[in-house]
Design a protein around this motif. Structure first.
Motif, PDB file in Angstrom:
ATOM      1  N   GLN A 102       0.608  -1.062   0.104  1.00  0.00           N
ATOM      2  CA  GLN A 102      -0.145  -0.046  -0.126  1.00  0.00           C
ATOM      3  C   GLN A 102       0.519   1.098  -0.194  1.00  0.00           C
ATOM      4  O   GLN A 102       2.078   1.292   0.556  1.00  0.00           O
ATOM      5  CB  GLN A 102      -0.704   0.209   1.193  1.00  0.00           C
ATOM      6  N   ARG A 145      -6.474   4.082   0.222  1.00  0.00           N
ATOM      7  CA  ARG A 145      -5.847   4.671  -0.128  1.00  0.00           C
ATOM      8  C   ARG A 145      -4.788   5.055  -1.397  1.00  0.00           C
ATOM      9  O   ARG A 145      -4.553   5.629  -2.027  1.00  0.00           O
ATOM     10  CB  ARG A 145      -4.101   4.763   0.279  1.00  0.00           C
ATOM     11  N   LYS A 146      -5.558   3.411  -1.885  1.00  0.00           N
ATOM     12  CA  LYS A 146      -5.355   3.120  -2.868  1.00  0.00           C
ATOM     13  C   LYS A 146      -5.612   4.649  -3.881  1.00  0.00           C
ATOM     14  O   LYS A 146      -4.925   4.692  -5.400  1.00  0.00           O
ATOM     15  CB  LYS A 146      -5.476   1.578  -3.408  1.00  0.00           C
ATOM     16  N   ASN A 182      -6.139  -7.135   0.080  1.00  0.00           N
ATOM     17  CA  ASN A 182      -5.448  -5.884  -0.887  1.00  0.00           C
ATOM     18  C   ASN A 182      -5.313  -4.949  -0.508  1.00  0.00           C
ATOM     19  O   ASN A 182      -4.457  -3.875  -1.329  1.00  0.00           O
ATOM     20  CB  ASN A 182      -5.343  -5.961  -1.664  1.00  0.00           C
ATOM     21  N   ASN A 183      -5.683  -4.218   1.228  1.00  0.00           N
ATOM     22  CA  ASN A 183      -5.257  -2.711   1.312  1.00  0.00           C
ATOM     23  C   ASN A 183      -6.250  -2.228   2.872  1.00  0.00           C
ATOM     24  O   ASN A 183      -7.052  -3.234   2.917  1.00  0.00           O
ATOM     25  CB  ASN A 183      -6.786  -1.747   0.290  1.00  0.00           C
ATOM     26  N   SER A 214      -4.655   7.466  -3.779  1.00  0.00           N
ATOM     27  CA  SER A 214      -3.328   7.793  -4.429  1.00  0.00           C
ATOM     28  C   SER A 214      -2.805   7.532  -5.730  1.00  0.00           C
ATOM     29  O   SER A 214      -2.878   8.449  -6.504  1.00  0.00           O
ATOM     30  CB  SER A 214      -2.178   6.316  -4.163  1.00  0.00           C
ATOM     31  N   ASP A 215      -3.664   6.538  -6.127  1.00  0.00           N
ATOM     32  CA  ASP A 215      -3.966   6.681  -8.271  1.00  0.00           C
ATOM     33  C   ASP A 215      -4.500   7.860  -8.331  1.00  0.00           C
ATOM     34  O   ASP A 215      -3.944   8.170  -9.749  1.00  0.00           O
ATOM     35  CB  ASP A 215      -4.899   5.608  -8.209  1.00  0.00           C
TER      36      ASP A 215
END
Ligand code: MEZ
Length: 588
Positions: free
Chosen positions: A380, A419-420, A559-560, A423-424
């Motif tokens: 992450q 966050r993903k 995954n996050n 961030s993306d």
């Protein structure tokens, strides 16, 4: 330097002394008839390939080292050269690994030691004895015994040690860094828990079920549901336990991906990590738990199918700590960019919020037990980290009302998304960074902000126009963006990006801003555990007497990881590991 050149390389003393000085040397080769002069080959394991060397020695010292096989990442080549330089210059068989190339360093050292083991005059090979570098005196190192040995003195390690001790076990904590705390001491935004006594006192509605759902959704439903279920149920007890130890967790705020205010932190919104680290360490000391610092675990000892302790390396040499149970609490590997990039190549060269010890040692020291590692590719980034300085601005600033704008002074995302997502969205903006913007109201709501202010990180102006000028963005647009956002706050509806949490409008100067972007923050993968924190091997069997808790484990976060769930995880599963390890150590 390219690989073909490396093959031909004979090391000469030309490399940067500054880089070498960061490397501590150990275990000098002392005698003048140590070696049978000649050239010897050795082999070690790098990140994913073997490393080969040819070492030429005279009777008393290493003369040269040539790589005969080296297929590591290009960026580790110079670092491996530095290490070789240190070995030759100091005539040593051991040296500390070089930050950023841990696995390559270890493989190189292993190869050199393999070659030297063939070169020693009979009986001269170093044994596990301590050599006093000043007077050459040799003493036997202690071989000590305890019930439970905990590897790592961060939040998970100290929580598990305290609970193990309270359950009647003798406990030793081994920590490779010179200080306790690991990543825990940098945690800021909060510790998530639902249905807590504090939430109830503040009139906050939340439920264990909602916490479970948020955590599963945040993790792409790739989390181990049993681990999440237990976390959601137990963390309220953890909050009471920490308060009982002396922690102040009386402020509760909102972090990304949460449907309720459940991030617990000290009064006024102060950073939570320092508070928890201090409280845990004080209690560890009061409980008389021995914490051995600057001591690195290099192997887990086992007998048939159960663990029997750990082998450690210190600046004085190596020795064994015998134990009936071992708890791994060494954290993640966010600070090991070589390893991070091997799982997610796009993160090569990224900064990190992690402390420098978070490099994934467990992969190395647990390898003889065939420990099962899961979800290693789930890594992450944290979206609000100051570029180059690598200083994290807590998510709680957004939770308490800040927005993100791009270089056109426009919002581009729901700031409290996971966050993903955030961030993306930042990476899709010009310059791949963004500006966090907030006002005096947000600053006064969260005392963690004072640190950023005192460090001089924040741009500040009495007017929005003045702030825009300092940021280098169009003033009229910034004004319009903030006005529009404030209308969403008033209506509690964000038709543009779907933000659902509006702590307060941005309306009272001074106004503040800081440029931020993504940096590696949390590694969701790690050692496979079950709800009792027992560790599994690759054959799917429990490794008897081995437990793990915290970021070193995989499965809790999918995954996050959601902001605030790390502290819940490390303290809750730390407690569970401590209880189970103590019980196991007594039942044998
Ligand atoms: O849990 C975290 O990583 C967290 C809350 C970080 C932060 O932004 O403060």
């Amino acid at each position: 330097m390219k690989k073909n050149l490396v093959f031909a390389l004979v090391m000469v003393i030309t490399l940067l002394l500054s880089a070498c000085s960061a490397t501590e040397v150990e275990k000098p080769i002392v005698n003048d008839d140590t070696f049978v002069a000649g050239t010897y080959t050795g082999e070690g394991n790098g990140l994913s390939n073997s490393i080969g060397v040819e070492v030429t020695v005279s009777t008393e010292k290493i003369e040269s080292i040539v790589f005969t096989e080296f297929n590591e990442s290009d960026f580790t080549v110079d670092l491996a050269d530095q290490l070789i330089e240190t070995i030759i210059e100091n005539n040593v068989a051991q040296a500390d690994t070089i930050a950023g190339a841990t696995f390559t360093s270890r493989g190189t050292l292993e190869a050199v030691r393999d070659a030297l083991s063939k070169a020693y005059v009979d009986g001269k090979e170093p044994d596990y004895t301590k050599i006093d570098v000043d007077n050459g005196e040799k003493t036997d190192l202690k071989n000590i015994s305890t019930d439970v040995v905990v590897i790592g003195a961060g939040g998970a390690g100290m929580s598990s040690a305290l609970v193990a001790k309270n359950n009647g076990a003798e406990v030793i904590i081994v920590e490779k860094m010179p200080i306790v705390g690991g990543n825990t001491k940098f945690a800021t935004g909060g510790l998530n828990a639902a249905e807590t006594s504090i939430q109830k006192a503040l009139g906050i509605e939340d439920s264990v079920e909602l916490y479970y759902e948020d955590t599963m959704k945040g993790g792409g439903n790739l989390n181990n549901p049993s681990l999440v279920e237990l976390l959601a149920q137990k963390t309220k007890e953890t909050v009471d336990w920490l308060i009982g130890l002396g922690a102040d967790l009386s402020d509760v705020g909102r972090l990304g991906g949460a449907s309720a205010n459940r991030a617990h932190r000290p009064t006024g919104g102060a950073a939570v990590g320092g508070e928890i680290t201090d409280v845990l360490y004080e209690n560890v000391q009061e409980a008389g738990i021995e914490v051995i610092l600057e001591t690195k675990v290099i192997g887990i000892l086992s007998n048939n199918d159960e663990v029997t302790g750990v082998r450690v390396s210190t600046k004085d040499g190596e020795y064994d700590i015998n134990a009936k149970a071992v708890i791994i609490a060494t954290g993640g590997f966010g600070a090991n960019n070589e390893l991070v990039a091997s799982f997610v190549p796009a993160f090569e060269g990224y900064g990190t919020t992690n402390h420098q010890g978070a490099i994934g040692d467990v992969i190395d020291f647990a390898k003889d037990l065939n420990v099962s590692f899961i979800d290693m590719e789930f890594i992450q980034t944290h979206p609000t980290v100051i570029p180059v300085k690598n200083y994290m601005i807590t998510e709680a600033v957004r939770g308490n009302g800040a927005i993100l704008v791009n270089r056109s002074a426009e919002r581009f995302v729901d700031e409290l998304q996971t966050r993903k997502v955030v961030s993306d969205a930042e990476l899709a903006q010009e310059g791949q960074t963004a500006f966090l913007v907030f006002d005096q109201g947000v600053r006064e709501s969260l005392s963690a902000i004072e640190k950023y202010y005192n460090k001089g990180f924040l741009l500040e102006s009495d007017t929005i126009e003045g702030l825009a000028e300092q940021m280098g963005v169009p003033a009229e647009q910034l004004k319009a963006t903030i006005d529009t956002y404030n209308s969403y706050v008033a209506n509690e509806n964000d038709p543009e990006f779907g933000r659902t949490n509006f702590a307060r409008p941005i309306e009272n100067g001074p106004y503040y801003s800081v440029e931020v972007g993504p940096a590696v923050h949390h590694t969701m993968g790690g050692v496979e555990i079950d709800v009792e924190t027992q560790v599994y091997n690759e054959a799917g069997e429990v490794i008897k007497g081995l437990y793990a808790a915290g970021e070193v484990t995989g499965g809790v976060h999918g995954n996050n990881r959601l902001g605030g769930n790390s502290l819940s995880d490390i303290t809750t599963y730390g407690r569970i590991a401590g209880e189970n390890a103590a019980y196991y150590s007594k039942s044998e």
